[in-house]
Design an enzyme around this catalytic site. Structure first.
Site, short mmCIF file in Angstrom:
data_model
loop_
_atom_site.label_atom_id
_atom_site.label_comp_id
_atom_site.label_asym_id
_atom_site.label_seq_id
_atom_site.Cartn_x
_atom_site.Cartn_y
_atom_site.Cartn_z
CG ASP A 13 17.89 20.90 48.35
OD1 ASP A 13 18.21 20.32 47.30
OD2 ASP A 13 16.79 20.74 48.92
CE LYS A 16 24.12 17.52 47.44
NZ LYS A 16 23.04 18.23 48.15
N GLY A 17 25.78 21.32 43.74
CA GLY A 17 25.91 21.40 42.28
C GLY A 17 26.89 22.49 41.87
CE LYS A 18 28.53 28.27 44.91
NZ LYS A 18 28.45 29.52 45.70
CG ASN A 38 16.50 11.07 45.42
OD1 ASN A 38 17.38 10.95 44.57
ND2 ASN A 38 16.57 10.50 46.60
N GLY A 40 18.43 17.27 43.05
CA GLY A 40 18.29 18.39 42.12
C GLY A 40 19.45 19.32 42.35
CG HIS A 41 22.95 18.15 42.38
ND1 HIS A 41 23.84 17.13 42.27
CD2 HIS A 41 22.26 17.91 43.50
CE1 HIS A 41 23.70 16.31 43.30
NE2 HIS A 41 22.72 16.76 44.06
CD GLN A 223 19.75 12.16 47.65
OE1 GLN A 223 20.59 11.29 47.51
NE2 GLN A 223 19.00 12.56 46.66
CB THR A 238 17.08 9.63 50.73
OG1 THR A 238 16.70 9.10 49.46
CG2 THR A 238 18.59 9.56 50.92
CB THR A 298 16.14 21.62 42.42
OG1 THR A 298 16.88 22.46 43.30
CG2 THR A 298 16.65 21.79 41.03
N GLY A 301 9.62 21.58 43.82
CA GLY A 301 9.13 22.95 43.96
C GLY A 301 8.58 23.27 45.34
CE LYS A 330 21.14 29.36 48.27
NZ LYS A 330 19.73 29.23 48.20
P1 GDP Z 1 22.29 20.99 45.73
O1 GDP Z 1 21.15 20.02 45.68
O2 GDP Z 1 23.13 20.83 46.94
O3 GDP Z 1 23.12 21.00 44.47
O4 GDP Z 1 21.63 22.44 45.84
P2 GDP Z 1 20.36 23.01 45.02
O5 GDP Z 1 20.82 23.33 43.65
O6 GDP Z 1 19.18 22.12 45.18
O7 GDP Z 1 20.03 24.30 45.87
C1 GDP Z 1 20.98 25.31 46.09
C2 GDP Z 1 20.49 26.63 45.48
O8 GDP Z 1 21.30 27.69 45.94
C3 GDP Z 1 20.58 26.67 43.96
O9 GDP Z 1 19.53 27.46 43.49
C4 GDP Z 1 21.92 27.37 43.72
O10 GDP Z 1 21.99 28.03 42.47
C5 GDP Z 1 21.95 28.34 44.85
N1 GDP Z 1 23.28 28.71 45.38
C6 GDP Z 1 24.39 27.95 45.54
N2 GDP Z 1 25.36 28.64 46.17
C7 GDP Z 1 24.85 29.87 46.41
C8 GDP Z 1 25.36 31.05 47.06
O11 GDP Z 1 26.47 31.09 47.57
N3 GDP Z 1 24.50 32.12 47.12
C9 GDP Z 1 23.25 32.11 46.59
N4 GDP Z 1 22.49 33.19 46.70
N5 GDP Z 1 22.75 31.02 45.99
C10 GDP Z 1 23.54 29.91 45.90
P1 IMO Z 2 19.89 17.05 46.70
O1 IMO Z 2 20.91 16.15 46.04
C1 IMO Z 2 16.88 17.67 49.77
C2 IMO Z 2 14.47 14.21 50.94
C3 IMO Z 2 13.01 14.31 50.58
C4 IMO Z 2 12.41 13.54 51.74
C5 IMO Z 2 13.43 12.42 51.97
C6 IMO Z 2 13.06 11.10 51.31
O2 IMO Z 2 19.25 18.01 45.77
O3 IMO Z 2 20.50 17.69 47.90
P2 IMO Z 2 13.11 10.28 48.78
O4 IMO Z 2 12.37 10.76 47.59
O5 IMO Z 2 14.60 10.34 48.64
O6 IMO Z 2 12.64 8.93 49.26
O7 IMO Z 2 12.69 11.31 49.96
O8 IMO Z 2 14.66 12.90 51.42
N1 IMO Z 2 15.41 14.42 49.80
C7 IMO Z 2 16.07 15.54 49.60
N2 IMO Z 2 16.04 16.72 50.25
N3 IMO Z 2 17.72 17.50 48.74
C8 IMO Z 2 17.79 16.31 48.10
O9 IMO Z 2 18.71 16.05 47.15
C9 IMO Z 2 16.92 15.27 48.49
N4 IMO Z 2 16.71 14.01 48.07
C10 IMO Z 2 15.79 13.48 48.89
O10 IMO Z 2 12.55 15.63 50.55
O11 IMO Z 2 12.39 14.34 52.90
MG MG Z 3 19.08 20.02 45.51
#
Ligand code: GDP
Ligand code: IMO
Ligand code: MG
Length: 423
Positions: A13, A16-18, A38, A40-41, A223, A238, A298, A301, A330
């Site tokens: 989290d 990465k998605g951005k 698992n 969520g980007h 991840q 994971t 993502t 929740g 961030k």
């Molecule tokens: P990922 O799993 O690595 O792709 O990240 P997630 O999407 O799960 O979580 C990152 C969250 O931070 C998302 O809601 C993005 O929209 C948000 N985000 C990414 N970069 C920034 C940033 O520079 N500032 C802020 N405020 N939010 C960001």
């Molecule tokens: P992104 O790509 C954050 C965590 C779970 C748990 C552990 C094992 O959005 O960064 P699993 O369901 O994979 O067997 O769970 O790994 N986990 C993540 N935490 N971001 C993720 O993906 C994750 N994918 C798995 O919360 O602690």
């Molecule tokens: Mg994520």
């Protein structure tokens, strides 16, 4: 760009998605190589928020080929749901390719994930309960069903039938759960297989040919390094390899084909699920970061655990991935917090530890050694050029660069494509 691998440098989290979405504008091919839904980007493009789980984040660009590699575990129902969401937003999914070797997540994997977590009681891992671990278990045990089996109805029927005999025994006799019905699963999933069949290919050949043809290829990590099954905080990890080496295995290509490795991190640390977290803030600053940063999962929740930036972790990520640059997201979230603490090492039993411990029981005893840096009160979310950031923000970035030994190439000041500054 040539061939770039993008990895999460913390516990996932990191945003990465951005970054993938931004880099994908110049990519011909974007490849996912491990994990499953698992992940969520979040991508914010033209004011619309997309939550991608299995489909590579390059899908939002018309000309980009998006590949789900052999190392990914694919939940067909979830993938089709996601494809429909993308189509509903007016984008095409014709350019989505899935490797024929990718393993399929089936309902029994999801059941087993939930039941095994329940049986662990207070010692649960805190998985996303998407069946990821049980699917990789079958892969390692060599009883998994792969995409090439799945799209041939007779092969799928046979394999599902024989697997379900054992799975139902485990579900009922070991866990005291309910057995699953063969016909119900087969009849539903055979439809998904037909829908996915046109997308199935030998992705290793596709990716190799693209690289050899000089195309820009982006490997999209899910991840983060600390969730790697081998080098992460085992067992709170994971079941795949979210480190750079995972791209080679999970996309069927060799390491010499990758030119750059970009690590993505946040300007602080978060973690979802259980396990030790040395810089965790169990106080109002942690709550402030969680609320300002919208730190809620993502996929599930769940509230993300929040803490100060930990450079021991980033040095670990630099080592295990061979990072060539970093993106720090961030920075806007830290605005107005006051003095910022950054962990530069750990103290344990009177000794200073610089390298991330192998054993989590040792990690649990580690006390962070902090350096305090000046924060910033300015709203930096509208800043357009790196040089226009407040001095204290730039000092924070310089401190990361010096202590990690990896250059920071970009910084995030907000969730949208435009809120990414090149350094
Ligand atoms: P990922 O799993 O690595 O792709 O990240 P997630 O999407 O799960 O979580 C990152 C969250 O931070 C998302 O809601 C993005 O929209 C948000 N985000 C990414 N970069 C920034 C940033 O520079 N500032 C802020 N405020 N939010 C960001
Ligand atoms: P992104 O790509 C954050 C965590 C779970 C748990 C552990 C094992 O959005 O960064 P699993 O369901 O994979 O067997 O769970 O790994 N986990 C993540 N935490 N971001 C993720 O993906 C994750 N994918 C798995 O919360 O602690
Ligand atoms: Mg994520």
């Amino acid at each position: 760009m040539s061939v770039t691998a993008l990895v999460g440098a913390q516990w996932g989290d990191e945003g990465k998605g951005k970054i993938i979405d931004i880099l994908a504008s110049k990519a011909n091919v974007v490849v996912r190589a491990q994990g499953g839904n698992n992940a969520g980007h979040t991508v914010v493009a033209d004011g619309v928020t997309y939550k991608l789980r299995l489909i590579p984040s390059g899908i939002l660009y018309d000309g980009t080929t998006c590949v789900i590699g052999n190392g990914v575990v694919v939940n067909p129902k979830a993938l089709i749901g996601e494809m429909n969401e993308i189509k509903a937003s007016g984008k095409s999914v014709d350019r989505l390719k899935i490797d024929a070797r990718a393993h399929i997540v089936l309902p029994y994997h999801i059941e087993l994930d939930g039941l095994s977590e329940k049986l662990r009681g207070g010692s649960d891992i805190g998985t996303t309960k998407r069946g990821i671990g049980p699917c990789y278990m079958d892969k390692a045990e060599r009883s998994g069903i792969r995409m090439c089996d799945f799209i041939r109805p007779e092969v799928f029927r046979e394999k599902l039938k024989s697997n379900l005999v054992l799975k139902n025994k485990i579900l009922t006799d070991v866990y005291g759960g309910e057995p699953l019905d063969f016909d119900e699963i087969y009849n539903e999933y055979v439809g998904y297989a037909a829908a996915l069949a046109p997308h199935v290919c030998d992705a290793s050949v596709l990716v190799y040919d693209a690289i050899k043809a000089g195309k820009n290829v982006l490997f999209e990590g899910a991840q983060g390094a600390l969730l790697d099954i081998d080098v992460g905080t085992y067992p709170f990890v994971t079941s795949s390899h979210p480190t750079a080496g995972g791209f080679c295995i999970g996309a069927g290509i060799g390491p010499t084909l990758i030119d750059e490795c970009l690590g993505v991190c946040k300007s602080y640390t978060t973690r979802v699920g259980k396990g030790p977290f040395p810089t965790e803030l169990d106080d109002e600053i942690g709550d402030l970061i969680r609320n300002k940063g919208g730190e809620y999962g993502t996929v599930t929740g769940r509230a993300r655990r929040c803490g100060w930036l930990d450079l021991v972790i980033l040095r670990f990520a630099a080592r295990v991935n061979g990072l060539t640059s970093l993106a720090v997201n961030k920075l806007d979230t830290l605005m107005g917090i006051g003095k910022l603490k950054v962990c530069v090492g750990y103290e344990k039993g009177g000794s200073v530890i610089r390298d991330f411990p192998v054993d989590i029981s040792e990690l649990a005893d580690c006390k962070p050694i902090y350096v305090e840096l000046d924060g910033w009160d300015e709203d930096i979310s509208k800043v357009k050029r790196y040089e226009d950031l407040p001095l204290s923000t730039k000092n924070y970035i310089d401190f990361i660069e010096e202590n990690v030994g990896v250059k920071v190439a970009m910084v995030g000041v907000g969730p949208s494509r435009e809120q990414n500054l090149l350094k």
